[in-house]
Design an enzyme around this catalytic site. Structure first.
Site, short mmCIF file in Angstrom:
data_model
loop_
_atom_site.label_atom_id
_atom_site.label_comp_id
_atom_site.label_asym_id
_atom_site.label_seq_id
_atom_site.Cartn_x
_atom_site.Cartn_y
_atom_site.Cartn_z
N ARG A 15 0.84 -1.19 0.00
CA ARG A 15 0.00 0.00 0.00
C ARG A 15 0.88 1.25 0.00
O ARG A 15 2.08 1.20 0.27
CB ARG A 15 -0.91 0.01 1.23
N LYS A 75 1.59 2.16 7.44
CA LYS A 75 1.93 1.39 8.64
C LYS A 75 2.89 2.16 9.53
O LYS A 75 3.55 3.11 9.12
CB LYS A 75 2.54 0.04 8.26
N TYR A 94 -1.25 4.66 10.63
CA TYR A 94 -1.63 3.70 11.66
C TYR A 94 -0.44 3.51 12.59
O TYR A 94 0.69 3.31 12.14
CB TYR A 94 -1.99 2.34 11.03
N HIS A 96 -0.92 1.81 16.21
CA HIS A 96 -1.17 0.60 17.01
C HIS A 96 -0.14 0.48 18.15
O HIS A 96 0.51 -0.55 18.33
CB HIS A 96 -1.12 -0.65 16.13
N GLU A 118 -6.10 4.94 13.63
CA GLU A 118 -7.03 4.01 14.27
C GLU A 118 -7.73 4.57 15.50
O GLU A 118 -8.68 3.96 16.00
CB GLU A 118 -6.32 2.70 14.63
N ASP A 270 -2.87 -6.64 15.31
CA ASP A 270 -2.30 -5.29 15.32
C ASP A 270 -2.36 -4.67 16.72
O ASP A 270 -1.52 -3.83 17.07
CB ASP A 270 -3.08 -4.38 14.36
#
Length: 372
Positions: A15, A75, A94, A96, A118, A270
C-alpha cells in the site's frame, strides 16, 4: 505545508499513503508533496502519475523525511525509520502503539507529533479511518480461513461451504463490529455455518436482523466462547477496543478444546491479538501451529490487496490530511474533536490513555499536551 509520502518497508506491504488523486488535492490546496521513488508501484501507481499531478519524486526515504513537515504513511515506522523522524514533525499513519512498547518509546524520544488513524473517533463512536481497512481485513479473513482449512496448508481438510450431503464447515467470529460483520458476510456468502459472538446487546439484535440465516449471533462470554470454539473449524478474532490492547478471549488452555487442524485468523493482532497464543506474522511466513491449531496472524492483512486497500484508505484519510495541512494540527484539533482523539504522542508526551495503561507509562491529556 510540505508533505512526504515514503515507500512502505514492512514485509509485503504494497500500500501507499496517498494515491495520485489524493496528492493532486493536496497540491490544489497549495501544499508541496514529496513522494519516494516507487512508493506507489505495489498499488499500481507509477512515479509518472505522481509527477503528472505535481508531486516531486525523491530517490530515498531519508530525503523525504528530511524535507517534510508531515509524513503520511500506511503502517507504523519500523526500527530503520526511527532515526529519520525529526522533532516536531507530524506523523500521520496507523500506529497501534498499545501492542508495541519499543515503538511507543521511540516516538516519544523522537519528539514527533504522532496522529494515529485508528484512534480518530467520531462522537458516535465510529472510527472513520480504521473502518475501510477493517472492512478489507474482515472480508479477507473469511477467505484466508477457508483457504487454510485445506490439508496441504495445514488445516483439517474441511471445505467451508460443504457439498450436497456433507455439512459445511463452522466459522466462529469473535466480535461483531466492522471486522466481524464483514467476516460474517463473506463466510455466510460462501456457505459456511457461522457463529458470531458479540457483547453489546443492541449490536446482537442488529446483526441478527441483517445477517443471513446460516449465521447465529450469541452473547459473548467465557462459557459461550469455549463452547463455540470447540465446534469450530475456523475462528476469526475480530475484537477491538479503540487504542487499547485487544482483550484475550481465547487462552492457551482453551486451545485444547479445539479440533486438530482448526484454523485461527487473529485480525486483532495489530492490537496484540485476542488469542493468547497469537504473535505477529508476515505475508512471507503467515502461519504457525500451537497445540495442533493453525494460527494466521499477519499484522498487515490488507497489504495483500494493495490496490483496493490504498484506494479505500486514501479516500478516508484525505479529508483529515487536508484539515491538518490547511489549518495546522493545533487549530485542526481545536475544531475537530474526532481528529483530536487521534493524537497519540506529542513532542515527548504520551497522549493516548489506553497506550499509557498498556505500557505503564505516564499519560498526559491531549488538551494539556497541546497547551504545553
Amino acid at each position: 505545508m510540505i508533505i512526504g509520502i515514503p515507500k512502505e518497508i514492512k514485509d509485503n506491504e504494497n500500500r501507499v499513503g496517498m494515491t495520485p488523486a489524493g496528492v493532486e488535492s493536496l497540491i490544489h490546496h497549495s501544499h508541496q508533496v514529496l513522494v519516494e521513488a516507487e512508493a506507489g508501484a505495489g498499488s499500481g501507481f507509477t512515479d509518472d502519475e505522481y509527477r503528472a499531478v505535481g508531486a516531486r519524486i525523491l530517490s530515498t526515504a531519508k530525503e523525504v523525511y528530511q524535507s517534510s513537515d508531515m509524513i503520511i504513511k500506511v503502517k507504523e515506522p519500523l526500527p530503520p525509520e526511527y532515526g529519520l523522524l525529526r522533532p516536531g514533525q507530524i506523523l500521520f499513519t496507523y500506529l497501534h502503539l498499545a501492542a508495541d512498547k519499543e515503538l511507543t518509546e521511540a516516538l516519544l524520544q523522537a519528539r514527533i507529533v504522532g496522529i494515529a488513524y485508528e484512534t480518530i473517533q467520531e462522537d458516535n463512536g465510529l472510527l472513520p479511518l480504521l473502518r475501510p481497512m477493517s472492512e478489507v481485513a474482515g472480508r479477507m479473513s473469511a477467505l484466508v480461513a477457508a483457504y487454510h482449512l485445506a490439508r496441504p496448508f495445514g488445516g483439517r481438510g474441511v471445505l467451508a461451504p460443504g457439498v450436497p450431503g456433507v455439512a459445511p464447515g463452522t466459522v466462529v467470529i469473535l466480535g461483531g463490529g466492522t471486522v466481524g460483520f464483514n467476516a460474517a458476510q463473506v463466510a455466510c456468502g460462501i456457505g459456511a455455518r457461522v457463529i458470531v459472538l458479540e457483547a453489546d446487546q443492541s449490536r446482537i439484535r442488529y446483526l441478527d436482523s441483517v445477517l443471513p440465516r446460516n449465521s447465529t449471533v450469541i452473547a459473548s462470554n467465557t462459557y459461550n466462547i469455549a463452547r463455540a470454539i470447540s465446534e469450530a473449524d475456523a475462528v476469526i478474532g475480530a475484537v477491538l477496543i479503540p487504542g487499547a490492547r485487544a482483550p484475550r478471549l481465547v487462552t492457551r488452555d482453551m486451545l485444547k478444546l479445539m479440533k486438530p487442524g482448526a484454523v485461527i485468523v487473529d485480525v486483532a493482532v495489530d492490537q496484540g491479538g485476542c488469542v493468547e497464543t497469537t504473535h505477529p506474522t508476515t505475508h512471507s511466513n503467515p502461519t504457525y501451529v500451537v497445540d495442533d491449531v493453525l494460527h494466521y496472524a499477519v499484522a498487515n492483512m490488507p497489504g495483500a490487496y494493495p490496490r483496493t486497500s490504498t484506494l479505500a484508505l486514501s479516500a478516508a484519510t484525505l479529508p483529515c490530511a487536508l484539515e491538518i495541512a490547511n489549518k495546522g494540527y493545533r487549530r485542526a484539533m481545536a475544531e475537530n474533536r474526532a481528529l483530536r482523539r487521534g493524537l497519540s504522542v506529542h513532542k515527548g508526551l504520551l497522549t493516548c490513555k489506553p497506550v499509557a495503561e498498556a505500557h505503564l507509562l505516564e499519560y498526559v491529556p491531549v488538551d494539556e499536551a497541546l497547551a504545553s
